[in-house]
Enzyme design. Structure first.
Site, short mmCIF file in Angstrom:
data_model
loop_
_atom_site.label_atom_id
_atom_site.label_comp_id
_atom_site.label_asym_id
_atom_site.label_seq_id
_atom_site.Cartn_x
_atom_site.Cartn_y
_atom_site.Cartn_z
CB THR A 82 -0.92 0.04 1.24
OG1 THR A 82 -1.89 -0.99 1.13
CG2 THR A 82 -1.64 1.36 1.36
CG HIS A 259 -1.20 -4.24 -3.29
ND1 HIS A 259 -1.90 -5.27 -2.72
CD2 HIS A 259 -1.12 -3.27 -2.34
CE1 HIS A 259 -2.20 -4.97 -1.47
NE2 HIS A 259 -1.76 -3.75 -1.21
C1 GP9 Z 1 -3.37 -0.61 6.43
C2 GP9 Z 1 -3.44 -0.82 4.97
C3 GP9 Z 1 -2.84 -2.14 4.52
O1 GP9 Z 1 -3.48 0.70 6.90
O2 GP9 Z 1 -3.24 0.27 4.20
O3 GP9 Z 1 -1.64 -2.08 3.86
P1 GP9 Z 1 -1.09 -3.30 2.98
O4 GP9 Z 1 -0.97 -4.50 3.90
O5 GP9 Z 1 -2.07 -3.56 1.89
O6 GP9 Z 1 0.21 -2.83 2.46
MN MN Z 2 -2.77 -2.54 0.20
#
Ligand code: GP9
Ligand code: MN
Length: 429
Positions: A82, A259
């Site tokens: 993310t 993603h």
């Molecule tokens: C948590 C979220 C998850 O705040 O944005 O992140 P990810 O595990 O998808 O990198």
């Molecule tokens: Mn994510």
């Protein structure tokens, strides 16, 4: 040091492509609402399970005449997941080869990010809302360096055990509680809403399940359509609210998947979902496609076939908003440009273009999906050149981040962001 920045600048100058003039400034002065669709893959668009669309609201948006949709838009994240997606969208810089750039460099580095650019050039108010912990991915620090005026993480929201699943508030609850904050934002605003329910392991309470799980037998895959459906409904709800308030008339919606939701460890289940006999590494590369939709009343939309990725979003948006990115340290290109290079890097050096793709040390013909076994000399040179282009781009971006090179970058039109100007006061408002 400064001379590193000179090489980056030179590279970007040589590789600059002119944005599409026909779209320059068509969204000037509009609010921008970026909706982060957690783990949402392109294959879900128009996907049907047991005769039913999984994501009817997003499908409708995808095909709407006022939506620019991109059918060959790829996620380009690495381990930072993310946070890499955010890094690319806010800065047009890649995440790192290992770890998360936002975590490792988000507190100390100088950036020239979307919120700061929009604030300084056009007086935007900027905010991020997210129903999860503020410190996750170091957001509470990185957003200050990016120049976000406001950050409303979980502490700004009413939380109860039944509101929360996995990493944060369930999307419908998150959106409905965000409304009171959105209403108070001075316009024009640049707002990012980060959803989270469609996150591995795709758990959802019974009450919110409105479509059956798929039946691949792979436990980590089969809930995916359920949480994707839930996210879709949450989007539908938010869009109805936008319409009711009239905000839809002056707000540009930008939706993107960050993603994959189904990793490369599930080839068999993935084949089954796609109704294919097999699922190879090339299929897995194409599986990295995520939606990008840009929706605005009066926008001349359509489903575009251009190959691009997350690195290209900022240059594309800036052009729509009537802001030139010439001379900036951005590695992407306007996706609407007729000269878009259409070489989509993956963080590990793999890539895809409309003609060729590379996974590991294997090259593929993008059209047929066939391996290129014995390329003639000319083709071989071409493939190696593409591969080198990709690695150069990635390593120059890495140099910008690891060397904190933007601290040397002082264009006349940009004032350096001071993180101490921001205080997100993590308390209930
Ligand atoms: C948590 C979220 C998850 O705040 O944005 O992140 P990810 O595990 O998808 O990198
Ligand atoms: Mn994510």
């Amino acid at each position: 040091n400064v001379s590193d920045l000179q090489s980056v600048k030179k590279y970007l100058k040589v590789n600059y492509v002119k944005p599409n003039k026909a779209y320059s400034g068509v969204a000037k002065g509009k609010n921008v609402m970026v909706i982060h669709l957690e783990s949402f893959q392109q294959f879900l668009i128009d996907y049907k399970w047991k005769g039913k669309e999984v994501t009817p609201n997003l499908n409708k948006l995808y095909h709407a005449k006022n939506t620019l949709s991109f059918a060959n838009f790829y996620n380009q994240v690495g381990q930072g997941k993310t946070s890499d997606a955010e890094m690319m969208l806010e800065n047009s810089l890649f995440g790192l080869q290992s770890g998360s750039a936002m975590s490792s460099y988000g507190t100390s580095n100088t950036f020239e990010s979307a919120p700061a650019i929009l604030k300084q050039q056009q007086g935007y108010t900027t905010a991020v809302m997210h129903g999860g912990a503020g410190s996750f991915w170091n957001r509470n620090n990185a957003y200050k360096q990016f120049g976000y005026d406001y950050f409303m993480p979980l502490s700004y929201y009413e939380n109860k055990p039944k509101y929360y699943i996995g990493y944060g508030l369930k999307d419908k609850i998150f959106f409905s509680q965000s409304i009171k904050y959105i209403e108070r934002l001075p316009q024009p605003f640049y707002l990012k809403l980060i959803t989270v329910t469609n996150h591995y392991p795709y758990d959802l309470d019974k009450k919110n399940q409105s479509i059956a799980k798929t039946e691949t037998g792979d436990e980590t895959v089969d809930g995916y359509v359920q949480t994707a459906r839930y996210l879709d409904q949450a989007i539908g709800q938010l869009m109805r609210w936008l319409k009711k308030t009239g905000l839809d008339k002056n707000t540009m919606l930008v939706l993107y998947g960050d993603h994959y939701g189904i990793s490369g460890n599930h080839h068999k289940a993935s084949a089954e979902l796609l109704k294919q006999d097999e699922f190879n590494n090339f299929d897995n590369l194409k599986f990295q496609r995520v939606p990008l939709m840009i929706h605005l009343k009066g926008l001349r939309g359509g489903v575009k076939k251009t190959y691009g990725g997350e690195i290209d979003v900022l240059p594309t948006l800036l052009n729509l908003l009537g802001i030139s990115n010439k001379g900036t340290i951005q590695f992407g290109h306007d996706l609407l440009s007729k000269d878009a290079p259409q070489i989509v890097a993956q963080r590990n050096g793999d890539f895809i273009t409309p003609k060729y793709a590379k996974v590991g040390s294997t090259y593929y013909d993008t059209k047929t999906g066939q391996e290129i076994i014995k390329p003639d000399k000319k083709l071989k040179t071409e493939l190696i050149a593409l591969s080198n282009k990709v690695t150069t781009q990635l390593s120059l971006s890495d140099r910008v981040i690891a060397g904190n090179l933007l601290r040397f970058y002082k264009p006349k039109w940009f004032k350096k962001v001071k993180p101490q100007d921001y205080d997100y006061n993590e308390q209930k408002a």
